[in-house]
Design a protein around this motif. Structure first.
Motif, PDB file in Angstrom:
ATOM      1  N   VAL A   5     101.316  42.289  55.251  1.00 55.16           N
ATOM      2  CA  VAL A   5     100.078  42.815  55.829  1.00 55.16           C
ATOM      3  C   VAL A   5      99.149  43.309  54.716  1.00 55.16           C
ATOM      4  O   VAL A   5      97.995  42.901  54.635  1.00 55.16           O
ATOM      5  CB  VAL A   5     100.374  43.963  56.812  1.00 55.16           C
ATOM      6  N   ALA A   6      99.675  44.209  53.863  1.00 57.33           N
ATOM      7  CA  ALA A   6      98.828  44.802  52.826  1.00 57.33           C
ATOM      8  C   ALA A   6      99.708  45.367  51.726  1.00 57.33           C
ATOM      9  O   ALA A   6     100.877  45.680  51.954  1.00 57.33           O
ATOM     10  CB  ALA A   6      97.944  45.899  53.410  1.00 57.33           C
ATOM     11  N   ALA A   7      99.127  45.505  50.531  1.00 51.28           N
ATOM     12  CA  ALA A   7      99.838  46.095  49.409  1.00 51.28           C
ATOM     13  C   ALA A   7      98.868  46.894  48.559  1.00 51.28           C
ATOM     14  O   ALA A   7      97.651  46.661  48.581  1.00 51.28           O
ATOM     15  CB  ALA A   7     100.529  45.021  48.575  1.00 51.28           C
ATOM     16  N   ILE A   8      99.439  47.817  47.780  1.00 51.82           N
ATOM     17  CA  ILE A   8      98.626  48.676  46.923  1.00 51.82           C
ATOM     18  C   ILE A   8      99.388  48.919  45.630  1.00 51.82           C
ATOM     19  O   ILE A   8     100.615  49.077  45.648  1.00 51.82           O
ATOM     20  CB  ILE A   8      98.298  49.991  47.665  1.00 51.82           C
ATOM     21  N   ASN A   9      98.665  48.953  44.513  1.00 50.32           N
ATOM     22  CA  ASN A   9      99.363  49.162  43.253  1.00 50.32           C
ATOM     23  C   ASN A   9      99.701  50.631  43.058  1.00 50.32           C
ATOM     24  O   ASN A   9      99.385  51.476  43.901  1.00 50.32           O
ATOM     25  CB  ASN A   9      98.555  48.595  42.084  1.00 50.32           C
ATOM     26  N   TRP A  10     100.316  50.961  41.945  1.00 48.02           N
ATOM     27  CA  TRP A  10     100.864  52.290  41.728  1.00 48.02           C
ATOM     28  C   TRP A  10      99.813  53.397  41.795  1.00 48.02           C
ATOM     29  O   TRP A  10     100.067  54.487  42.291  1.00 48.02           O
ATOM     30  CB  TRP A  10     101.566  52.348  40.367  1.00 48.02           C
ATOM     31  N   SER A  11      98.596  53.098  41.328  1.00 47.90           N
ATOM     32  CA  SER A  11      97.557  54.123  41.264  1.00 47.90           C
ATOM     33  C   SER A  11      96.664  54.149  42.496  1.00 47.90           C
ATOM     34  O   SER A  11      95.910  55.108  42.698  1.00 47.90           O
ATOM     35  CB  SER A  11      96.682  53.881  40.043  1.00 47.90           C
TER      36      SER A  11
ATOM     37  N   ASN B 130     107.749  48.207  46.300  1.00 49.81           N
ATOM     38  CA  ASN B 130     107.882  47.036  45.450  1.00 49.81           C
ATOM     39  C   ASN B 130     108.702  47.369  44.211  1.00 49.81           C
ATOM     40  O   ASN B 130     108.799  48.529  43.807  1.00 49.81           O
ATOM     41  CB  ASN B 130     106.495  46.545  45.047  1.00 49.81           C
ATOM     42  N   LYS B 131     109.290  46.345  43.602  1.00 49.27           N
ATOM     43  CA  LYS B 131     110.109  46.558  42.411  1.00 49.27           C
ATOM     44  C   LYS B 131     109.266  46.830  41.169  1.00 49.27           C
ATOM     45  O   LYS B 131     109.793  47.244  40.137  1.00 49.27           O
ATOM     46  CB  LYS B 131     110.994  45.332  42.169  1.00 49.27           C
ATOM     47  N   ASN B 132     107.957  46.585  41.283  1.00 47.02           N
ATOM     48  CA  ASN B 132     107.070  46.753  40.144  1.00 47.02           C
ATOM     49  C   ASN B 132     105.924  47.710  40.471  1.00 47.02           C
ATOM     50  O   ASN B 132     105.762  48.129  41.619  1.00 47.02           O
ATOM     51  CB  ASN B 132     106.498  45.403  39.714  1.00 47.02           C
ATOM     52  N   ALA B 133     105.125  48.001  39.479  1.00 41.29           N
ATOM     53  CA  ALA B 133     104.036  48.954  39.638  1.00 41.29           C
ATOM     54  C   ALA B 133     102.703  48.311  40.015  1.00 41.29           C
ATOM     55  O   ALA B 133     101.851  48.951  40.625  1.00 41.29           O
ATOM     56  CB  ALA B 133     103.846  49.757  38.353  1.00 41.29           C
ATOM     57  N   GLN B 134     102.526  47.029  39.668  1.00 40.67           N
ATOM     58  CA  GLN B 134     101.194  46.454  39.737  1.00 40.67           C
ATOM     59  C   GLN B 134     100.748  46.036  41.123  1.00 40.67           C
ATOM     60  O   GLN B 134      99.578  45.960  41.408  1.00 40.67           O
ATOM     61  CB  GLN B 134     101.093  45.264  38.771  1.00 40.67           C
ATOM     62  N   GLY B 135     101.660  45.731  42.010  1.00 38.52           N
ATOM     63  CA  GLY B 135     101.271  45.380  43.368  1.00 38.52           C
ATOM     64  C   GLY B 135     100.842  43.941  43.514  1.00 38.52           C
ATOM     65  O   GLY B 135     100.954  43.145  42.592  1.00 38.52           O
ATOM     66  N   GLY B 136     100.341  43.629  44.703  1.00 34.44           N
ATOM     67  CA  GLY B 136      99.868  42.286  44.984  1.00 34.44           C
ATOM     68  C   GLY B 136     100.929  41.343  45.480  1.00 34.44           C
ATOM     69  O   GLY B 136     100.631  40.201  45.807  1.00 34.44           O
ATOM     70  N   GLU B 137     102.157  41.802  45.535  1.00 34.97           N
ATOM     71  CA  GLU B 137     103.251  40.942  45.952  1.00 34.97           C
ATOM     72  C   GLU B 137     103.248  40.771  47.472  1.00 34.97           C
ATOM     73  O   GLU B 137     103.211  41.746  48.198  1.00 34.97           O
ATOM     74  CB  GLU B 137     104.587  41.522  45.494  1.00 34.97           C
ATOM     75  N   ARG B 138     103.297  39.516  47.913  1.00 33.10           N
ATOM     76  CA  ARG B 138     103.279  39.218  49.351  1.00 33.10           C
ATOM     77  C   ARG B 138     104.626  38.733  49.851  1.00 33.10           C
ATOM     78  O   ARG B 138     104.763  38.442  51.041  1.00 33.10           O
ATOM     79  CB  ARG B 138     102.204  38.175  49.638  1.00 33.10           C
ATOM     80  N   VAL B 139     105.599  38.624  48.966  1.00 36.98           N
ATOM     81  CA  VAL B 139     106.922  38.120  49.324  1.00 36.98           C
ATOM     82  C   VAL B 139     107.858  39.298  49.560  1.00 36.98           C
ATOM     83  O   VAL B 139     108.011  40.175  48.702  1.00 36.98           O
ATOM     84  CB  VAL B 139     107.476  37.213  48.215  1.00 36.98           C
ATOM     85  N   ALA B 140     108.513  39.297  50.715  1.00 36.35           N
ATOM     86  CA  ALA B 140     109.373  40.423  51.077  1.00 36.35           C
ATOM     87  C   ALA B 140     110.492  40.649  50.067  1.00 36.35           C
ATOM     88  O   ALA B 140     110.910  41.783  49.848  1.00 36.35           O
ATOM     89  CB  ALA B 140     109.956  40.191  52.464  1.00 36.35           C
ATOM     90  N   GLY B 141     110.960  39.590  49.432  1.00 37.29           N
ATOM     91  CA  GLY B 141     112.064  39.710  48.486  1.00 37.29           C
ATOM     92  C   GLY B 141     111.735  40.485  47.235  1.00 37.29           C
ATOM     93  O   GLY B 141     112.639  40.862  46.477  1.00 37.29           O
TER      94      GLY B 141
ATOM     95  N   MET C  80     103.370  49.664  46.611  1.00 39.52           N
ATOM     96  CA  MET C  80     103.891  49.772  47.969  1.00 39.52           C
ATOM     97  C   MET C  80     103.255  48.701  48.844  1.00 39.52           C
ATOM     98  O   MET C  80     102.171  48.192  48.545  1.00 39.52           O
ATOM     99  CB  MET C  80     103.587  51.154  48.551  1.00 39.52           C
ATOM    100  N   GLY C  81     103.931  48.392  49.941  1.00 42.77           N
ATOM    101  CA  GLY C  81     103.383  47.384  50.835  1.00 42.77           C
ATOM    102  C   GLY C  81     103.685  47.680  52.288  1.00 42.77           C
ATOM    103  O   GLY C  81     104.568  48.491  52.604  1.00 42.77           O
ATOM    104  N   TRP C  82     102.939  47.030  53.149  1.00 41.90           N
ATOM    105  CA  TRP C  82     103.184  47.055  54.595  1.00 41.90           C
ATOM    106  C   TRP C  82     103.433  45.630  55.064  1.00 41.90           C
ATOM    107  O   TRP C  82     102.724  44.693  54.660  1.00 41.90           O
ATOM    108  CB  TRP C  82     101.995  47.624  55.358  1.00 41.90           C
ATOM    109  N   PHE C  83     104.432  45.478  55.904  1.00 41.17           N
ATOM    110  CA  PHE C  83     104.763  44.210  56.541  1.00 41.17           C
ATOM    111  C   PHE C  83     104.847  44.443  58.041  1.00 41.17           C
ATOM    112  O   PHE C  83     104.941  45.583  58.499  1.00 41.17           O
ATOM    113  CB  PHE C  83     106.103  43.681  56.028  1.00 41.17           C
TER     114      PHE C  83
END
Length: 125
Positions: free
Chosen positions: A48-54, A99-110, A34-37
């Motif tokens: 702004v921030a992101a977090i992985n699945w766990s 996010n489309k994935n579980a691992q997180g860390g994505e900073r691109v809105a797409g 998940m992420g915050w923008f």
């Protein structure tokens, strides 16, 4: 269909704190990062921030590192953004996104496929 609903925004003085929440519908919340923008008037939406699945890995924009903390409670299908030492430049509409994935860390809105409607944060000087 996934629905994300943000809450917790408001008006706060500089130096104050707010805690944003994002409640997600569906039974697969814990499968995704998940992420915050945020988006200020007349500006682009930025990470702004992101977090992985766990919840074990978190990522922050340089502008908020050390002041904001992202966390999640998979039992409650909720992700949080604790914002401390707020500055006037933090004023924006804040969005949570899946996010489309579980691992997180994505900073691109797409890379995010579902978005909430946003909650307004206004920091007065």
């Amino acid at each position: 269909q996934v629905h994300l609903v943000e809450s917790g925004g408001g008006l706060v003085q500089a130096g104050g704190s707010l805690r944003l929440s994002c409640a997600a519908s569906g039974r697969t919340f814990s499968n995704y990062a998940m992420g915050w923008f945020r988006q200020a008037p007349g500006k682009e939406r930025v990470f702004v921030a992101a977090i992985n699945w766990s919840g074990g890995s978190t990522y922050y924009a340089d502008s908020v590192k050390g002041r904001f903390t992202i966390s999640r409670d998979n039992a409650k299908n909720t992700v949080y953004l604790q914002m401390n030492s707020l500055k006037p430049e933090d004023t924006a509409l804040y969005y949570c996104a899946r996010n489309k994935n579980a691992q997180g860390g994505e900073r691109v809105a797409g890379t995010y496929d579902y978005w909430g409607q946003g909650t307004q944060v206004t920091v007065s000087s």
